[in-house]
Design a protein around this motif. Structure first.
Motif, PDB file in Angstrom:
ATOM      1  N   ALA A   1       0.829  -1.210   0.000  1.00  0.00           N
ATOM      2  CA  ALA A   1       0.000   0.000   0.000  1.00  0.00           C
ATOM      3  C   ALA A   1       0.862   1.258   0.000  1.00  0.00           C
ATOM      4  CB  ALA A   1      -0.935  -0.007   1.206  1.00  0.00           C
ATOM      5  N   ILE A   2       1.926   1.263   0.765  1.00  0.00           N
ATOM      6  CA  ILE A   2       2.823   2.424   0.796  1.00  0.00           C
ATOM      7  C   ILE A   2       3.505   2.605  -0.561  1.00  0.00           C
ATOM      8  CG2 ILE A   2       4.957   3.320   1.822  1.00  0.00           C
ATOM      9  CD1 ILE A   2       3.961   2.093   4.488  1.00  0.00           C
ATOM     10  N   TYR A   3       3.881   1.508  -1.194  1.00  0.00           N
ATOM     11  CA  TYR A   3       4.471   1.585  -2.546  1.00  0.00           C
ATOM     12  C   TYR A   3       3.474   2.200  -3.529  1.00  0.00           C
ATOM     13  CZ  TYR A   3       6.155   0.147  -7.101  1.00  0.00           C
ATOM     14  OH  TYR A   3       6.545   0.148  -8.402  1.00  0.00           O
ATOM     15  N   LYS A   4       2.217   1.773  -3.461  1.00  0.00           N
ATOM     16  CA  LYS A   4       1.189   2.332  -4.350  1.00  0.00           C
ATOM     17  C   LYS A   4       0.948   3.808  -4.050  1.00  0.00           C
ATOM     18  CE  LYS A   4      -1.113   0.364  -6.973  1.00  0.00           C
ATOM     19  NZ  LYS A   4      -0.997   0.254  -8.418  1.00  0.00           N
ATOM     20  N   ILE A   5       1.020   4.190  -2.781  1.00  0.00           N
ATOM     21  CA  ILE A   5       0.848   5.599  -2.423  1.00  0.00           C
ATOM     22  C   ILE A   5       1.934   6.438  -3.075  1.00  0.00           C
ATOM     23  CG2 ILE A   5       0.990   7.242  -0.504  1.00  0.00           C
ATOM     24  CD1 ILE A   5      -0.265   5.017   1.249  1.00  0.00           C
ATOM     25  N   VAL A   6       3.168   5.977  -2.981  1.00  0.00           N
ATOM     26  CA  VAL A   6       4.294   6.729  -3.536  1.00  0.00           C
ATOM     27  C   VAL A   6       4.188   6.820  -5.058  1.00  0.00           C
ATOM     28  CG1 VAL A   6       6.801   6.688  -3.850  1.00  0.00           C
ATOM     29  CG2 VAL A   6       5.817   6.224  -1.609  1.00  0.00           C
ATOM     30  N   THR A   7       3.818   5.725  -5.706  1.00  0.00           N
ATOM     31  CA  THR A   7       3.769   5.742  -7.174  1.00  0.00           C
ATOM     32  C   THR A   7       2.563   6.505  -7.711  1.00  0.00           C
ATOM     33  OG1 THR A   7       2.651   3.592  -7.205  1.00  0.00           O
ATOM     34  CG2 THR A   7       5.049   3.600  -7.416  1.00  0.00           C
ATOM     35  N   LEU A   8       1.442   6.479  -7.025  1.00  0.00           N
ATOM     36  CA  LEU A   8       0.247   7.155  -7.528  1.00  0.00           C
ATOM     37  C   LEU A   8       0.125   8.605  -7.092  1.00  0.00           C
ATOM     38  CD1 LEU A   8      -2.521   4.430  -7.122  1.00  0.00           C
ATOM     39  CD2 LEU A   8      -1.474   5.226  -9.227  1.00  0.00           C
ATOM     40  N   TRP A   9       0.894   9.020  -6.114  1.00  0.00           N
ATOM     41  CA  TRP A   9       0.748  10.381  -5.589  1.00  0.00           C
ATOM     42  C   TRP A   9       0.985  11.440  -6.669  1.00  0.00           C
ATOM     43  CZ3 TRP A   9      -1.414  11.686  -1.157  1.00  0.00           C
ATOM     44  CH2 TRP A   9      -1.343  13.021  -0.774  1.00  0.00           C
ATOM     45  N   GLN A  10       1.939  11.217  -7.539  1.00  0.00           N
ATOM     46  CA  GLN A  10       2.238  12.185  -8.600  1.00  0.00           C
ATOM     47  C   GLN A  10       1.124  12.232  -9.645  1.00  0.00           C
ATOM     48  OE1 GLN A  10       4.902  14.216  -8.775  1.00  0.00           O
ATOM     49  NE2 GLN A  10       5.696  13.466  -6.837  1.00  0.00           N
ATOM     50  N   ILE A  11       0.486  11.107  -9.911  1.00  0.00           N
ATOM     51  CA  ILE A  11      -0.520  11.025 -10.971  1.00  0.00           C
ATOM     52  C   ILE A  11      -1.867  11.576 -10.506  1.00  0.00           C
ATOM     53  CG2 ILE A  11      -1.759   9.429 -12.489  1.00  0.00           C
ATOM     54  CD1 ILE A  11       0.710   7.572 -12.219  1.00  0.00           C
ATOM     55  N   ASP A  12      -2.400  10.992  -9.442  1.00  0.00           N
ATOM     56  CA  ASP A  12      -3.706  11.416  -8.936  1.00  0.00           C
ATOM     57  C   ASP A  12      -3.766  11.199  -7.429  1.00  0.00           C
ATOM     58  OD1 ASP A  12      -6.310  12.272  -8.759  1.00  0.00           O
ATOM     59  OD2 ASP A  12      -7.181  10.421  -9.556  1.00  0.00           O
ATOM     60  N   PRO A  13      -3.570  12.253  -6.647  1.00  0.00           N
ATOM     61  CA  PRO A  13      -3.555  12.100  -5.189  1.00  0.00           C
ATOM     62  C   PRO A  13      -4.879  11.584  -4.610  1.00  0.00           C
ATOM     63  CG  PRO A  13      -2.648  14.220  -5.814  1.00  0.00           C
ATOM     64  CD  PRO A  13      -3.213  13.610  -7.049  1.00  0.00           C
ATOM     65  N   LYS A  14      -5.999  11.803  -5.301  1.00  0.00           N
ATOM     66  CA  LYS A  14      -7.286  11.349  -4.782  1.00  0.00           C
ATOM     67  C   LYS A  14      -7.392   9.826  -4.762  1.00  0.00           C
ATOM     68  CE  LYS A  14      -9.848  15.449  -5.982  1.00  0.00           C
ATOM     69  NZ  LYS A  14     -10.941  16.028  -6.744  1.00  0.00           N
ATOM     70  N   GLU A  15      -6.712   9.153  -5.662  1.00  0.00           N
ATOM     71  CA  GLU A  15      -6.746   7.694  -5.687  1.00  0.00           C
ATOM     72  C   GLU A  15      -5.934   7.074  -4.555  1.00  0.00           C
ATOM     73  OE1 GLU A  15      -5.979   5.513  -9.238  1.00  0.00           O
ATOM     74  OE2 GLU A  15      -6.944   7.023 -10.481  1.00  0.00           O
ATOM     75  N   THR A  16      -5.053   7.831  -3.973  1.00  0.00           N
ATOM     76  CA  THR A  16      -4.182   7.260  -2.935  1.00  0.00           C
ATOM     77  C   THR A  16      -4.856   7.145  -1.575  1.00  0.00           C
ATOM     78  OG1 THR A  16      -3.261   9.430  -2.397  1.00  0.00           O
ATOM     79  CG2 THR A  16      -2.115   8.131  -4.072  1.00  0.00           C
ATOM     80  N   TYR A  17      -6.003   7.780  -1.395  1.00  0.00           N
ATOM     81  CA  TYR A  17      -6.646   7.755  -0.075  1.00  0.00           C
ATOM     82  C   TYR A  17      -7.010   6.343   0.368  1.00  0.00           C
ATOM     83  CZ  TYR A  17      -6.900  12.799  -0.505  1.00  0.00           C
ATOM     84  OH  TYR A  17      -6.588  14.119  -0.658  1.00  0.00           O
ATOM     85  N   ILE A  18      -7.459   5.503  -0.546  1.00  0.00           N
ATOM     86  CA  ILE A  18      -7.799   4.132  -0.179  1.00  0.00           C
ATOM     87  C   ILE A  18      -6.547   3.363   0.238  1.00  0.00           C
ATOM     88  CG2 ILE A  18      -7.680   3.185  -2.513  1.00  0.00           C
ATOM     89  CD1 ILE A  18     -10.300   2.194   0.038  1.00  0.00           C
ATOM     90  N   PHE A  19      -5.427   3.643  -0.422  1.00  0.00           N
ATOM     91  CA  PHE A  19      -4.188   2.962  -0.065  1.00  0.00           C
ATOM     92  C   PHE A  19      -3.628   3.483   1.260  1.00  0.00           C
ATOM     93  CE2 PHE A  19      -4.326   2.270  -4.682  1.00  0.00           C
ATOM     94  CZ  PHE A  19      -4.291   0.891  -4.671  1.00  0.00           C
ATOM     95  N   ILE A  20      -3.845   4.748   1.541  1.00  0.00           N
ATOM     96  CA  ILE A  20      -3.465   5.291   2.851  1.00  0.00           C
ATOM     97  C   ILE A  20      -4.265   4.585   3.944  1.00  0.00           C
ATOM     98  CG2 ILE A  20      -3.547   7.347   4.324  1.00  0.00           C
ATOM     99  CD1 ILE A  20      -2.936   8.989   1.771  1.00  0.00           C
ATOM    100  N   PHE A  21      -5.557   4.401   3.695  1.00  0.00           N
ATOM    101  CA  PHE A  21      -6.412   3.683   4.640  1.00  0.00           C
ATOM    102  C   PHE A  21      -5.904   2.260   4.864  1.00  0.00           C
ATOM    103  CE2 PHE A  21     -10.046   0.801   5.238  1.00  0.00           C
ATOM    104  CZ  PHE A  21     -10.486   1.249   6.471  1.00  0.00           C
ATOM    105  N   PHE A  22      -5.599   1.539   3.764  1.00  0.00           N
ATOM    106  CA  PHE A  22      -5.090   0.172   3.884  1.00  0.00           C
ATOM    107  C   PHE A  22      -3.766   0.132   4.643  1.00  0.00           C
ATOM    108  CE2 PHE A  22      -7.574  -1.217  -0.044  1.00  0.00           C
ATOM    109  CZ  PHE A  22      -8.537  -1.841   0.721  1.00  0.00           C
TER     110      PHE A  22
END
Length: 67
Positions: free
Chosen positions: A19-40
């Motif tokens: 989940a942290i890896y996905k947060i780092v990779t998706l943060w630049q593209i679309d920060p709104k999509e990372t909220y679910i991964f932050i939760f996980f």
């Protein structure tokens, strides 16, 4: 039984790392999509700590009962 508890602890850590890896990779593209991964990530870390504490209590109780 204790081995299974230990494996589930580390399974939660693996989920948190992914989940942290996905947060780092998706943060630049679309920060709104990372909220679910932050939760996980937060839930997985909390579950890791909870399960670890529970396993240690279980081991201590088992050790006390054997004496």
């Amino acid at each position: 039984m204790i081995k299974i508890l230990r494996y589930t602890e580390y399974l939660y850590l693996v989920v948190a790392i992914v989940a942290i890896y996905k947060i780092v990779t998706l943060w630049q593209i679309d920060p709104k999509e990372t909220y679910i991964f932050i939760f996980f990530a937060v839930v997985s870390i909390a579950m890791f700590l909870f399960r670890r504490r529970y396993r240690k209590r279980f081991e201590q109780r088992k050790k006390d009962n054997q004496q």
